[in-house]
Motif scaffolding. Structure first.
Motif, PDB file in Angstrom:
ATOM      1  N   ARG A  34      36.303  37.737  36.895  1.00  0.00           N
ATOM      2  CA  ARG A  34      37.752  37.876  36.915  1.00  0.00           C
ATOM      3  C   ARG A  34      38.228  37.796  38.363  1.00  0.00           C
ATOM      4  O   ARG A  34      37.856  38.623  39.189  1.00  0.00           O
ATOM      5  N   TYR A  35      39.035  36.791  38.667  1.00  0.00           N
ATOM      6  CA  TYR A  35      39.546  36.581  40.012  1.00  0.00           C
ATOM      7  C   TYR A  35      40.836  37.378  40.169  1.00  0.00           C
ATOM      8  O   TYR A  35      41.788  37.199  39.402  1.00  0.00           O
ATOM      9  N   VAL A  36      40.869  38.272  41.158  1.00  0.00           N
ATOM     10  CA  VAL A  36      42.042  39.108  41.383  1.00  0.00           C
ATOM     11  C   VAL A  36      42.757  38.581  42.616  1.00  0.00           C
ATOM     12  O   VAL A  36      42.271  38.731  43.752  1.00  0.00           O
ATOM     13  N   LEU A  75      45.557  46.797  41.584  1.00  0.00           N
ATOM     14  CA  LEU A  75      44.207  46.482  42.056  1.00  0.00           C
ATOM     15  C   LEU A  75      43.261  47.647  41.799  1.00  0.00           C
ATOM     16  O   LEU A  75      42.162  47.476  41.260  1.00  0.00           O
ATOM     17  N   THR A  76      43.670  48.840  42.176  1.00  0.00           N
ATOM     18  CA  THR A  76      42.822  50.020  41.953  1.00  0.00           C
ATOM     19  C   THR A  76      42.602  50.245  40.468  1.00  0.00           C
ATOM     20  O   THR A  76      41.501  50.615  40.037  1.00  0.00           O
ATOM     21  N   GLU A  77      43.644  50.015  39.656  1.00  0.00           N
ATOM     22  CA  GLU A  77      43.508  50.182  38.212  1.00  0.00           C
ATOM     23  C   GLU A  77      42.484  49.205  37.634  1.00  0.00           C
ATOM     24  O   GLU A  77      41.662  49.578  36.782  1.00  0.00           O
ATOM     25  N   LEU A 112      41.653  53.139  46.431  1.00  0.00           N
ATOM     26  CA  LEU A 112      40.849  51.931  46.209  1.00  0.00           C
ATOM     27  C   LEU A 112      39.392  52.170  46.609  1.00  0.00           C
ATOM     28  O   LEU A 112      38.464  51.779  45.887  1.00  0.00           O
ATOM     29  N   ALA A 113      39.181  52.819  47.753  1.00  0.00           N
ATOM     30  CA  ALA A 113      37.807  53.098  48.181  1.00  0.00           C
ATOM     31  C   ALA A 113      37.085  53.984  47.176  1.00  0.00           C
ATOM     32  O   ALA A 113      35.907  53.766  46.858  1.00  0.00           O
ATOM     33  N   GLY A 114      37.787  54.990  46.642  1.00  0.00           N
ATOM     34  CA  GLY A 114      37.182  55.841  45.628  1.00  0.00           C
ATOM     35  C   GLY A 114      36.840  55.079  44.368  1.00  0.00           C
ATOM     36  O   GLY A 114      35.791  55.294  43.749  1.00  0.00           O
ATOM     37  N   ALA A 115      37.735  54.164  43.971  1.00  0.00           N
ATOM     38  CA  ALA A 115      37.482  53.360  42.771  1.00  0.00           C
ATOM     39  C   ALA A 115      36.280  52.453  42.962  1.00  0.00           C
ATOM     40  O   ALA A 115      35.463  52.261  42.044  1.00  0.00           O
TER      41      ALA A 115
END
Length: 568
Positions: A34-36, A75-77, A112-115
């Motif tokens: 999956r390209y984000v 993004l984080t989701e 984001l880092a946590g995810a």
């Protein structure tokens, strides 16, 4: 994917550095990508819109695309929700940070880092590296540079691996990638001498530690400077001409100069001075310390056909089982030296007189297996490796390798076949000579490249041993060799990385003709001449206490008083 067992990777690079293309190559073989995309379409900027369009056309049709430019929190989701069977390619953090500048960027970066740290999927994140450019002259430019720098640091800390792409060339900055997709390595054993009821373990004499004793250097092996870690981390094929580290060229002479001043009653260490200079060069210090963590790698790989003439069927497996049980000469010597022991099963080689001993893909796998064994040893704190072998037909395979790489006459480097009880079996010796002769004749028009020699003649155990030497060189870990498999691997490794032989030490040739010739070709002068023949690896372990004693004296003794006063 070219990184074995990867999970999260950060790909950094400047403008037009090739970072996106490199990141795409990392996931090219994945089934569910999956390209984000983080940037907006850029309707008011035709050139930017053209770049985005080029990115889209480059992606395989099977990939799906997620646009998060309008809502950067997605993004984080997406990272948090991704499953273990998915692969995400985030390109890039620059667009994501640009959208965050109007909001609470710090919180979003931390989230984001946590995810990424908790993510079950495989994720490749692309981000611009702006720290090498000038400080922007505008407030917005400085805000972007500061924020992307913070984001890159946070994401790099959360990712397993970080790579910097410059002019299309990747340089790996971090590698803590586990390798779950590889076959598990053999269990590492710490053998103990099996129930010696009448033997009392010697109690060492307590002596006062010299005031100027030198403690061993400490540090994380993964962070030690080496040009080889990126190679294994990215899964690149082990190939000729690799640029691996060399021992410190200044530390050896420095240690030799220091030895000349030691306060000893006699002339000094004699031939054992070379142990100290070797340890100094491989440890990178003029005052090397004794090797304290030793790993014995026992390779058990048979050779079918005439190479194994005169051997008892199942003998190598019996030897390996003895070692696993802490019995036999090798395991007992390992226990005495406080060394860990790892039994490694190498692929069985087909009769070399009839065809290739090993398939080309099996050679690649064996080389990688050996490299991983050396890496595992270095990661566990091992500071020297003892290479051992117990396979049937290894002497004939080594003779064939010598014939192919050094022009040796097979009959001159094949030792006599000694049966249990000391009986000489000349018939078996002639069969081995014939097998090597036919194999060399069969391959007379073949390439003499390292991998071709391993495939045609060397077989599995020599291929694994070659990988061990290369991996140990990459991790600046010395290797003790003392038998045909070790020296054959040393000869083969010259074509792949000429530096490998400089990390090898030969305690004794054991009177073996192949070892003596190969040592001469490799420039390895044996330290001793005990002519022990206890099995490959056992001689090195038997000599190890003496080698350690030389290092102990070299590291711990002060200078003679007259020399010390002169130097003052």
């Amino acid at each position: 994917m070219s990184v074995e067992g990867w999970r999260t990777i950060l790909v950094l690079g400047g403008i037009r550095s090739g970072k996106s293309e490199f990141a795409e190559s990392l996931v090219a073989d994945e089934a569910n990508v999956r390209y984000v995309a983080t940037s907006t379409l850029g309707e008011d900027d035709p050139e930017w819109a053209e770049r985005i369009s080029a990115h889209r056309h480059r992606r395989p049709e099977a990939w799906t695309t997620e646009e998060v430019g309008a809502d950067p929190t997605r993004l984080t989701e997406l990272v948090s929700a991704a499953g273990p069977d998915e692969t995400l390619l985030v390109d890039d953090l620059g667009g994501w940070v640009s959208a965050l500048l109007t909001g609470e960027a710090t919180t979003a970066i931390v989230d984001l880092a946590g995810a990424l740290g908790d993510c079950r999927a495989q994720v490749v994140v692309v981000s611009p590296e702006v720290g090498l450019s000038l400080v922007p002259t505008t407030d917005l430019g400085r805000a972007f540079a500061d924020t992307i720098g913070i984001a890159n640091q946070a994401v790099a800390a959360a990712c397993d691996a970080v790579v910097l792409v410059v002019a299309g060339q990747p340089t790996w900055l971090k590698n803590t990638v586990a390798k779950p997709r590889e076959e598990p390595l053999p269990e590492v054993l710490t053998p103990t001498v099996a129930e010696p009821p009448t033997v009392v373990e010697p109690t060492p004499k307590v002596v006062e530690t010299p005031a100027n004793g030198v403690e061993p250097a400490t540090g994380d092996a993964l962070t030690a400077p080496t040009m080889a870690l990126p190679m294994v981390a990215t899964g690149l094929v082990i190939q000729p001409g690799m640029d691996l580290p060399m021992p410190d060229e200044h530390a050896g002479p420095s240690a030799s100069t220091r030895l000349a001043t030691l306060d000893v009653a006699g002339a000094g260490l004699g031939a054992l001075e070379r142990v100290v200079t070797f340890a100094a060069a491989t440890q990178g210090t003029g005052s090397p310390v004794p090797w304290r963590s030793v790993r014995v790698l026992l390779l058990q790989g048979d050779h079918d056909g005439g190479a194994a003439a005169g051997t008892t069927p199942g003998e190598s497996a019996r030897r390996a089982d003895l070692a696993r049980a802490g019995e036999g000469a090798l395991a007992r010597l390992a226990a005495e030296a406080g060394a860990s022991l790892q039994v490694v099963e190498a692929p069985t080689a087909a009769p070399m007189e009839l065809g290739p001993a090993l398939a080309a893909d099996a050679v690649e796998s064996a080389l990688r297996q050996g490299w991983r064994l050396a890496e595992q040893a270095a990661d566990s704190g091992v500071d020297i490796i003892v290479l051992a072998a117990c396979g049937a037909g290894t002497e004939a395979a080594a003779a064939a390798v010598l014939a192919a790489t050094a022009g040796a006459e097979p009959a001159a480097v094949l030792g006599r076949v000694i049966a249990p009880g000391g009986r000489v079996n000349d018939t078996a010796w002639m069969l081995r000579c014939a097998a090597v002769r036919d194999a060399v004749h069969r391959t007379r028009h073949s390439s003499r490249g390292a991998k071709e020699v391993l495939a045609e003649l060397g077989g599995g155990d020599i291929a694994v041993a070659t990988g061990v030497l290369l991996g140990a060189t990459a991790r600046r870990t010395p290797v003790l060799i003392d038998g045909p498999v070790g020296v054959a691997a040393g000869l083969v490794s010259r074509d792949l990385a000429g530096q490998a032989r400089h990390w090898c030490l030969l305690p004794d040739h054991g009177g073996h003709p192949a070892v003596k010739l190969a040592a001469d070709v490799l420039g390895l002068e044996p330290l001793l001449n005990l002519r022990l023949d206890l099995g490959e690896g056992a001689t090195a372990l038997a000599a190890l206490p003496l080698l350690r004693a030389a290092l102990t004296l070299g590291a711990g003794l002060p200078a003679h008083p007259t020399l010390a006063s002169d130097s003052a």
